[in-house]
Design a protein around this motif. Sequence first.
Motif, PDB file in Angstrom:
ATOM      1  N   TYR A  77      -8.797   3.972   0.177  1.00 25.58           N
ATOM      2  CA  TYR A  77      -8.543   4.907  -1.333  1.00 25.58           C
ATOM      3  C   TYR A  77      -9.062   5.715  -1.215  1.00 25.58           C
ATOM      4  O   TYR A  77     -10.370   5.997  -0.996  1.00 25.58           O
ATOM      5  CB  TYR A  77      -8.182   3.710  -2.225  1.00 25.58           C
ATOM      6  CG  TYR A  77      -7.316   1.798  -1.196  1.00 25.58           C
ATOM      7  CD1 TYR A  77      -5.690   2.094  -1.276  1.00 25.58           C
ATOM      8  CD2 TYR A  77      -7.534   1.317  -1.700  1.00 25.58           C
ATOM      9  CE1 TYR A  77      -5.310   1.005  -1.489  1.00 25.58           C
ATOM     10  CE2 TYR A  77      -7.183  -0.064  -1.400  1.00 25.58           C
ATOM     11  CZ  TYR A  77      -5.955   0.057  -0.381  1.00 25.58           C
ATOM     12  OH  TYR A  77      -5.095  -1.179  -0.351  1.00 25.58           O
ATOM     13  N   LEU A 111       0.750   5.246   0.831  1.00 23.97           N
ATOM     14  CA  LEU A 111      -0.104   6.461   1.500  1.00 23.97           C
ATOM     15  C   LEU A 111       1.044   7.628   1.054  1.00 23.97           C
ATOM     16  O   LEU A 111       2.598   7.671   1.700  1.00 23.97           O
ATOM     17  CB  LEU A 111      -0.255   6.450   2.798  1.00 23.97           C
ATOM     18  CG  LEU A 111      -1.234   7.232   3.354  1.00 23.97           C
ATOM     19  CD1 LEU A 111      -1.570   6.908   4.384  1.00 23.97           C
ATOM     20  CD2 LEU A 111      -0.419   8.611   3.644  1.00 23.97           C
ATOM     21  N   ALA A 159      -4.799   2.264  -7.271  1.00 27.94           N
ATOM     22  CA  ALA A 159      -5.304   2.253  -5.054  1.00 27.94           C
ATOM     23  C   ALA A 159      -4.076   2.889  -5.111  1.00 27.94           C
ATOM     24  O   ALA A 159      -2.518   2.626  -4.611  1.00 27.94           O
ATOM     25  CB  ALA A 159      -5.204   0.981  -4.984  1.00 27.94           C
ATOM     26  N   PHE A 160      -5.058   3.706  -4.372  1.00 26.22           N
ATOM     27  CA  PHE A 160      -2.976   4.864  -3.082  1.00 26.22           C
ATOM     28  C   PHE A 160      -4.280   5.814  -2.293  1.00 26.22           C
ATOM     29  O   PHE A 160      -5.304   6.503  -2.357  1.00 26.22           O
ATOM     30  CB  PHE A 160      -2.932   6.110  -4.433  1.00 26.22           C
ATOM     31  CG  PHE A 160      -3.130   6.430  -5.311  1.00 26.22           C
ATOM     32  CD1 PHE A 160      -4.313   7.380  -4.838  1.00 26.22           C
ATOM     33  CD2 PHE A 160      -4.133   6.113  -6.952  1.00 26.22           C
ATOM     34  CE1 PHE A 160      -5.006   8.734  -5.905  1.00 26.22           C
ATOM     35  CE2 PHE A 160      -4.878   6.943  -7.007  1.00 26.22           C
ATOM     36  CZ  PHE A 160      -5.031   7.788  -6.529  1.00 26.22           C
ATOM     37  N   PHE A 161      -3.758   6.274  -1.331  1.00 26.45           N
ATOM     38  CA  PHE A 161      -4.317   7.322  -0.306  1.00 26.45           C
ATOM     39  C   PHE A 161      -3.014   8.710  -0.570  1.00 26.45           C
ATOM     40  O   PHE A 161      -2.157   8.256  -0.572  1.00 26.45           O
ATOM     41  CB  PHE A 161      -3.974   6.964   1.141  1.00 26.45           C
ATOM     42  CG  PHE A 161      -4.270   5.786   1.588  1.00 26.45           C
ATOM     43  CD1 PHE A 161      -6.107   5.559   1.873  1.00 26.45           C
ATOM     44  CD2 PHE A 161      -3.648   4.291   1.721  1.00 26.45           C
ATOM     45  CE1 PHE A 161      -6.029   4.851   2.464  1.00 26.45           C
ATOM     46  CE2 PHE A 161      -4.470   3.747   1.905  1.00 26.45           C
ATOM     47  CZ  PHE A 161      -5.708   3.746   2.363  1.00 26.45           C
ATOM     48  N   LYS A 167       0.881  -0.924  -0.044  1.00 26.36           N
ATOM     49  CA  LYS A 167      -0.082  -0.093   0.012  1.00 26.36           C
ATOM     50  C   LYS A 167       0.682   1.016  -0.275  1.00 26.36           C
ATOM     51  O   LYS A 167       1.770   0.959   0.736  1.00 26.36           O
ATOM     52  CB  LYS A 167      -0.565  -0.289   1.375  1.00 26.36           C
ATOM     53  CG  LYS A 167      -1.851  -1.256   1.440  1.00 26.36           C
ATOM     54  CD  LYS A 167      -3.345  -0.831   2.538  1.00 26.36           C
ATOM     55  CE  LYS A 167      -3.849  -1.395   2.704  1.00 26.36           C
ATOM     56  NZ  LYS A 167      -5.115  -1.807   3.470  1.00 26.36           N
TER      57      LYS A 167
END
Length: 285
Positions: free
Chosen positions: A202, A97, A142-144, A95
């Motif tokens: 996300y 961020l 998909a990302f923050f 993941k």
Amino acid sequence: MKILVTGFNGQLGYDVVRAGLKHGLEMIGTSSKDLDITEEHAVYEFIREKKPDAVIHCAAYTAVDKAEDDKEKCWNVNVEGTKYLAKAAKEIKAKFLYISTDYVFDGKGAEPFVETDSPNPIGYYGLTKYEGEKVVQAILEAFFIVRISWVFGINGNNFVKTMLRLSETHNELKVVSDQFGSPTYTADLARLLIDMIQTGKYGIYHASNEGFCSWAEFSEEIFKQAGKRVEINGIKTEEYPTRALRPHNSRMSKQKLIDNGFIPLPEWQDALNRYLKELLHGVGE
């Protein structure tokens, strides 16, 4: 969960590692001494070796005025470094961020900016942070992306520490009164980021302590809570010229956090109170 945090020697990175450890997570904090994020090969090697489940990218070139003249270094850290980290995270399915900033906006108007507003940075630092956002969105599905503002923490320099230092030698100070935003305690922000990275919610978020004020109002509250007698004279931005332009309006809406089930950060005055207790009296969070 194993989380790699860049910028561990900065205000936010330090508190993110601290918050993660309190949650019983395995935290790997890196500074530029451990990992030069502008060296592509070094980034891939490091990420492959550590195999984190998530990367919280706090490292950044944040010298706003210096950035106007030191453009190559600013770009390499904020854009190229972000690109290498995002690619490396994608390779190992970690993941990601990315910490962004209120400086991606032009600061026009008085309404709080929402996540879907179009960025329009007015300085080079803000431009590179926006380019970093675009890189993350281009590389990852998909990302923050979390935009933050006016941070203060126990590790490193910030506006609160500067004001307290100036209070030792000044009874009166001129502080800008026509720039508005939300002071943000990195310990509060760190807890939110640790919560967020453990979800699949996300997207782009704005995160800061609740409430808005000017820099002059912020300084008045600092002195009031610290028991310092310093008179603040509010001045216009034009009376305090700086190399880089600053947004007049850094207010950001945090409604998306609430909509996604995250707990809003406390009011900034409450955050300042807890920060001063830790800073001046060693009473930790």
